[in-house]
Design an enzyme around this catalytic site. Structure first.
Site, PDB file in Angstrom:
ATOM      1  N   ASP A  29       0.851  -1.190   0.000  1.00 45.27           N
ATOM      2  CA  ASP A  29       0.000   0.000   0.000  1.00 45.27           C
ATOM      3  C   ASP A  29       0.889   1.244   0.000  1.00 45.27           C
ATOM      4  O   ASP A  29       1.886   1.316   0.721  1.00 45.27           O
ATOM      5  CB  ASP A  29      -0.909  -0.016   1.236  1.00 45.27           C
ATOM      6  CG  ASP A  29      -2.043   0.979   1.127  1.00 45.27           C
ATOM      7  OD1 ASP A  29      -3.210   0.545   1.031  1.00 45.27           O
ATOM      8  OD2 ASP A  29      -1.765   2.204   1.150  1.00 45.27           O
ATOM      9  N   ILE A  30       0.513   2.232  -0.789  1.00 48.50           N
ATOM     10  CA  ILE A  30       1.302   3.460  -0.913  1.00 48.50           C
ATOM     11  C   ILE A  30       1.252   4.296   0.375  1.00 48.50           C
ATOM     12  O   ILE A  30       2.134   5.110   0.624  1.00 48.50           O
ATOM     13  CB  ILE A  30       0.792   4.275  -2.136  1.00 48.50           C
ATOM     14  CG1 ILE A  30       1.880   5.170  -2.689  1.00 48.50           C
ATOM     15  CG2 ILE A  30      -0.468   5.054  -1.815  1.00 48.50           C
ATOM     16  CD1 ILE A  30       1.533   5.758  -4.064  1.00 48.50           C
ATOM     17  N   VAL A  95     -10.877   3.231  -3.368  1.00 49.53           N
ATOM     18  CA  VAL A  95     -10.511   2.834  -4.734  1.00 49.53           C
ATOM     19  C   VAL A  95     -11.514   1.774  -5.227  1.00 49.53           C
ATOM     20  O   VAL A  95     -11.604   0.683  -4.649  1.00 49.53           O
ATOM     21  CB  VAL A  95      -9.074   2.263  -4.780  1.00 49.53           C
ATOM     22  CG1 VAL A  95      -8.738   1.769  -6.192  1.00 49.53           C
ATOM     23  CG2 VAL A  95      -8.060   3.315  -4.327  1.00 49.53           C
ATOM     24  N   HIS A  99     -10.295  -4.998  -3.455  1.00 54.13           N
ATOM     25  CA  HIS A  99      -8.984  -5.250  -2.860  1.00 54.13           C
ATOM     26  C   HIS A  99      -9.131  -5.685  -1.417  1.00 54.13           C
ATOM     27  O   HIS A  99     -10.079  -5.297  -0.733  1.00 54.13           O
ATOM     28  CB  HIS A  99      -8.066  -4.025  -2.961  1.00 54.13           C
ATOM     29  CG  HIS A  99      -8.674  -2.765  -2.413  1.00 54.13           C
ATOM     30  ND1 HIS A  99      -9.567  -1.982  -3.131  1.00 54.13           N
ATOM     31  CD2 HIS A  99      -8.535  -2.148  -1.214  1.00 54.13           C
ATOM     32  CE1 HIS A  99      -9.923  -0.943  -2.410  1.00 54.13           C
ATOM     33  NE2 HIS A  99      -9.327  -1.021  -1.231  1.00 54.13           N
TER      34      HIS A  99
HETATM   35  P1  DGP Z   1      -9.569   1.641   0.444  1.00 59.51           P
HETATM   36  O1  DGP Z   1      -9.730   2.828   1.355  1.00 59.51           O
HETATM   37  O2  DGP Z   1      -9.986   0.343   1.100  1.00 59.51           O
HETATM   38  O3  DGP Z   1     -10.212   1.861  -0.912  1.00 59.51           O
HETATM   39  O4  DGP Z   1      -8.000   1.491   0.223  1.00 59.51           O
HETATM   40  C1  DGP Z   1      -7.331   1.927  -0.920  1.00 59.51           C
HETATM   41  C2  DGP Z   1      -5.864   1.844  -0.609  1.00 59.51           C
HETATM   42  O5  DGP Z   1      -5.166   1.964  -1.824  1.00 59.51           O
HETATM   43  C3  DGP Z   1      -5.343   2.950   0.316  1.00 59.51           C
HETATM   44  O6  DGP Z   1      -4.878   2.345   1.532  1.00 59.51           O
HETATM   45  C4  DGP Z   1      -4.212   3.588  -0.454  1.00 59.51           C
HETATM   46  C5  DGP Z   1      -3.947   2.619  -1.571  1.00 59.51           C
HETATM   47  N1  DGP Z   1      -3.550   3.233  -2.824  1.00 59.51           N
HETATM   48  C6  DGP Z   1      -4.219   4.215  -3.498  1.00 59.51           C
HETATM   49  N2  DGP Z   1      -3.562   4.511  -4.634  1.00 59.51           N
HETATM   50  C7  DGP Z   1      -2.480   3.689  -4.680  1.00 59.51           C
HETATM   51  C8  DGP Z   1      -1.415   3.534  -5.617  1.00 59.51           C
HETATM   52  O7  DGP Z   1      -1.331   4.192  -6.667  1.00 59.51           O
HETATM   53  N3  DGP Z   1      -0.461   2.605  -5.325  1.00 59.51           N
HETATM   54  C9  DGP Z   1      -0.521   1.843  -4.190  1.00 59.51           C
HETATM   55  N4  DGP Z   1       0.464   0.964  -3.986  1.00 59.51           N
HETATM   56  N5  DGP Z   1      -1.510   1.978  -3.287  1.00 59.51           N
HETATM   57  C10 DGP Z   1      -2.469   2.886  -3.535  1.00 59.51           C
END
Ligand code: DGP
Length: 113
Positions: A29-30, A95, A99
């Site tokens: 996660d970023i 997102v 996931h």
């Molecule tokens: P949620 O709130 O459950 O939809 O979590 C979405 C997660 O996705 C959040 O913890 C941050 C992560 N995230 C968003 N954009 C990116 C990205 O471009 N790369 C990565 N590795 N993670 C991302």
């Protein structure tokens, strides 16, 4: 392609990828909320958990299998970890590509929400 996670699957955006096979991909996660914070996703675009048909729910089993493997690899399996899937706005999903969060490496809150 609008979806961030589809762009990661396609290699158009970089990610710290830990695992992939024909159906599932996992990357860090970023914005990590714990020392281990990995996202496990289907490669195919499925927006919400609620979009899964009864015939497709075995995909979640595959994602759990990957999460368990990565928890061992990350060294958090013994002390424990949490798997979280939010679906939709009230589920806290930001997102819109299905996931699963793998969280571990610290004592997580006793509160579920
Ligand atoms: P949620 O709130 O459950 O939809 O979590 C979405 C997660 O996705 C959040 O913890 C941050 C992560 N995230 C968003 N954009 C990116 C990205 O471009 N790369 C990565 N590795 N993670 C991302």
């Amino acid at each position: 392609m609008e979806c961030i996670f589809c762009r990661i699957v396609a290699g158009e955006l970089p990610s710290d990828t830990l695992y992939q096979d024909d159906e599932v991909m996992a990357f860090r996660d970023i914005n990590p909320l714990a020392p281990t914070h990995v996202l496990i996703i289907p490669k195919r675009h499925i927006a919400f958990l609620s979009d899964l048909s009864d015939d497709e729910v075995s995909l979640i089993g595959r994602m759990v299998g990957v999460a368990n493997k990565l928890a061992r690899q990350e060294g958090v399996a013994e002390k424990g970890y949490r798997l979280v899937i939010g679906s939709g706005e009230d589920g806290g999903q930001v997102v819109p590509h299905l996931h699963m969060h793998l969280l571990g490496g610290r004592r997580l809150s006793d509160r579920l929400c």
